[in-house]
Scaffold this motif. Structure first.
Motif, PDB file in Angstrom:
ATOM      1  N   ALA A  26       0.735  -1.592   0.139  1.00 15.71           N
ATOM      2  CA  ALA A  26       0.541  -0.115   0.312  1.00 15.71           C
ATOM      3  C   ALA A  26       0.869   0.946   0.179  1.00 15.71           C
ATOM      4  O   ALA A  26       0.054   1.900  -0.878  1.00 15.71           O
ATOM      5  CB  ALA A  26      -0.773   0.063   1.399  1.00 15.71           C
ATOM      6  N   ARG A  27       1.977   1.284   0.546  1.00 21.85           N
ATOM      7  CA  ARG A  27       2.633   2.882   1.227  1.00 21.85           C
ATOM      8  C   ARG A  27       3.573   2.390  -0.317  1.00 21.85           C
ATOM      9  O   ARG A  27       3.930   3.400  -0.851  1.00 21.85           O
ATOM     10  CB  ARG A  27       3.967   1.894   2.311  1.00 21.85           C
ATOM     11  N   LYS A  29       2.502   2.016  -3.254  1.00 21.80           N
ATOM     12  CA  LYS A  29       2.284   2.624  -4.554  1.00 21.80           C
ATOM     13  C   LYS A  29       1.914   3.155  -4.874  1.00 21.80           C
ATOM     14  O   LYS A  29       1.544   4.263  -5.585  1.00 21.80           O
ATOM     15  CB  LYS A  29       0.259   1.535  -4.579  1.00 21.80           C
ATOM     16  N   LYS A  30       1.869   4.609  -3.209  1.00 18.93           N
ATOM     17  CA  LYS A  30       2.204   5.718  -3.661  1.00 18.93           C
ATOM     18  C   LYS A  30       3.194   6.726  -4.445  1.00 18.93           C
ATOM     19  O   LYS A  30       3.382   7.646  -4.167  1.00 18.93           O
ATOM     20  CB  LYS A  30       1.730   6.074  -2.328  1.00 18.93           C
ATOM     21  N   GLN A  31       3.929   5.560  -4.531  1.00 18.16           N
ATOM     22  CA  GLN A  31       5.726   6.079  -5.033  1.00 18.16           C
ATOM     23  C   GLN A  31       5.324   5.794  -6.590  1.00 18.16           C
ATOM     24  O   GLN A  31       5.473   4.629  -6.930  1.00 18.16           O
ATOM     25  CB  GLN A  31       6.660   5.183  -4.626  1.00 18.16           C
ATOM     26  N   ARG A  32       5.073   7.186  -7.453  1.00 19.60           N
ATOM     27  CA  ARG A  32       5.186   7.012  -8.664  1.00 19.60           C
ATOM     28  C   ARG A  32       6.395   6.205  -8.757  1.00 19.60           C
ATOM     29  O   ARG A  32       6.456   5.538 -10.334  1.00 19.60           O
ATOM     30  CB  ARG A  32       4.333   8.625  -9.182  1.00 19.60           C
ATOM     31  N   ALA A 368       9.330   2.338   1.732  1.00 20.92           N
ATOM     32  CA  ALA A 368       7.530   1.392   2.498  1.00 20.92           C
ATOM     33  C   ALA A 368       7.506   0.669   2.868  1.00 20.92           C
ATOM     34  O   ALA A 368       7.205   0.209   4.164  1.00 20.92           O
ATOM     35  CB  ALA A 368       7.422   0.399   1.314  1.00 20.92           C
ATOM     36  N   GLU A 374       6.530   8.339   6.421  1.00 16.79           N
ATOM     37  CA  GLU A 374       5.637   8.751   6.293  1.00 16.79           C
ATOM     38  C   GLU A 374       5.357   9.689   7.330  1.00 16.79           C
ATOM     39  O   GLU A 374       5.305  11.038   6.811  1.00 16.79           O
ATOM     40  CB  GLU A 374       4.269   8.651   6.060  1.00 16.79           C
TER      41      GLU A 374
END
Length: 377
Positions: A26-27, A29-32, A368, A374
């Protein structure tokens, strides 16, 4: 309760009941940038795995196209001066020596002759995954040969060699990382769990291995390698040495974590229940930071690939007829290539893309896997 509140409640429940792997994904996927690098890395890995099928020719055969040595890349097209076609094609070429270029070979394009591409064509035999005998290739041309990335001085297809080189470098890196991984877990686990004089002796050995310079070591090994040694044997020795000198960094991280965790209550409970040290390390301590070990493995890959490429580039690693990124880069060092045959540098693009993809994916996984990443941002 409104729909939005219900969705928020479900999201919170999913977060608190998610496994460690699900939280990392989940973490991640937030990093393009890391996602794009992962897609590129997967594409390169797949292209290496299916290299015999994707490449039109056997890269190990010198003089595959004797009439097109040092030939420029041939790009398929649909239209030319004679009109357009629904099928992609290339033009036939003629090779002759010219007085204007000091009798160097000059390639002349015959725009009146089209060589149409065909797909799933028969060609050189190979074993897919080293198991399945096949002779089907993804593409080829009717009545001739196609070289998407051009050819080298031996007439070998650079496109075919590049795909096989990616897979060769990946295999060397995989074997080296696996050996380093096993040694790091064993040595770092024993050092961190027992501590004391055992830890002191192991750390002295670790520091000694870390100070061994790689280049002089490989020069010494290369001096003892007989010239008639097969490519497979040389491949095995290079992978073995990379693994034996690549474990100290990961071993130190394993040791540091075990020194911190060995006095935790769950470890003491396992010891009171009669668990042996090996069981405690294997079933309780190492799984507590599995995600960090995976991240270290991914980050270690580009360094192994870089080491193999650098050693092959300076002539201490793999050699022809083996196709590796270092062997191919070795051919792009002469001034003649720099001035006249720039397509020799196409494999450099793939080498940079492979290393950078590993770096970005490793950084993304590291962030991640860190639950406080975060908060730090």
């Amino acid at each position: 309760m409104t729909t939005d509140n219900m969705q928020d409640q479900k999201a919170k429940e999913a977060y608190f009941t998610a496994s460690q792997g699900q939280l990392i994904w989940a973490r991640f996927k937030k990093q393009r940038a890391a996602l794009i690098a992962a897609v590129i890395l997967m594409a390169l890995i797949l292209s290496g795995i299916f290299a015999p099928f994707l490449s039109p020719y056997d890269p190990t055969i010198a003089g595959r196209d004797k009439d097109y040595t040092n030939g420029a890349p041939q790009m398929p097209q649909f239209c030319d001066a004679n009109g357009c076609s629904a099928r992609p094609f290339i033009h036939a070429v003629k090779r002759e020596r010219s007085i204007k270029t000091n009798f160097r070979w000059v390639t002349t394009v015959d725009e009146d002759t089209r060589l149409y591409m065909k797909f799933f064509t028969e060609g050189d035999r190979y074993k897919l995954f080293d198991l399945i005998p096949m002779d089907t290739h993804l593409f080829g041309v009717e009545g001739g040969k196609i070289h998407l990335f051009g050819t080298d001085e031996d007439g070998q297809d650079i496109f075919s060699r590049t795909l096989h080189a990616i897979w060769t470098s990946m295999k060397v890196g995989s074997i080296g990382v696996f050996i380093a991984f096993v040694l790091a877990l064993i040595i770092g686990g024993v050092s961190g769990y027992y501590g004391g004089w055992i830890d002191g002796v192991i750390q002295m050995i670790t520091d000694a291995v870390r100070t061994v310079p790689a280049i002089p070591l490989f020069m010494a090994v290369a001096a003892f390698m007989p010239p008639e040694m097969t490519a497979e044997a040389r491949f095995f020795y290079i992978s073995l040495i990379l693994g034996f000198i690549g474990w100290p960094t990961l071993a130190r991280r394993v040791r540091t974590h075990l020194l911190t965790e060995r006095n935790q209550e769950y470890v003491l409970a396992a010891q009171l229940c009669g668990a042996k040290p090996g069981h405690v390390i294997r079933r309780h301590l190492l799984p507590s930071f599995t995600s960090y070990i995976i991240v270290d493995l991914v980050i270690s890959f580009p360094y192994m690939v870089l080491s193999e490429t650098a050693l092959s580039f300076i002539g201490l690693g793999l050699k022809d007829p083996v196709s590796s990124l270092g062997v191919m880069l070795q051919k792009a060092t002469s001034a003649d290539v720099l001035l006249n045959y720039q397509w020799y540098f196409i494999p450099v693009i793939f080498f940079i893309a492979l290393v950078m993809a590993f770096v970005f994916v490793g950084d993304g996984l590291r962030d991640a896997a860190d639950p406080y990443s975060e908060a730090k941002k």
